[in-house]
Design a protein around this motif. Structure first.
Motif: not given
Length: 106
Positions: A53-66, A81-92
């Protein structure tokens, strides 16, 4: 990807303790089960599932930033900062959206 062995549902039921030991073991290999020896379910350790799940979340965030950068845009410091928190699983995603909307509505 080849699936090594698919247990029948009755075999899984009969050998559930062994299957749980297998998924929690050092290799953490998954156990596949299904009717007619077709993989329908996968038993994973909770840690491995959380990692997927964490890998999938990080990939989604990286895709959004890209995508943002591909449009020639740059995220603000708050956005990054918000995107990093999402990638780390700290924010939905909903919490991130609410935080960003609150920030930009000021």
């Amino acid at each position: 990807m080849s699936i090594p062995e698919v247990l029948s549902i009755s075999e899984l039921r009969e050998h559930l303790a062994d299957a749980m030991t297998q998924v929690r073991g050092p290799s953490g290999s998954p156990v596949y089960a299904g009717r007619h020896r077709r993989a329908e379910v996968v038993l994973l350790s909770a840690d491995r599932y959380a990692q997927l799940l964490a890998d999938e979340r990080r990939a989604a965030v990286a895709g959004a930033i890209g995508s943002t950068r591909a449009e020639g845009l740059q995220l603000s410091e708050v956005g990054e900062a918000v995107m990093r928190e999402v990638a780390d699983g700290d924010l939905t995603y909903d919490e991130a959206r609410a935080r960003l909307l609150a920030h930009y509505r000021r």
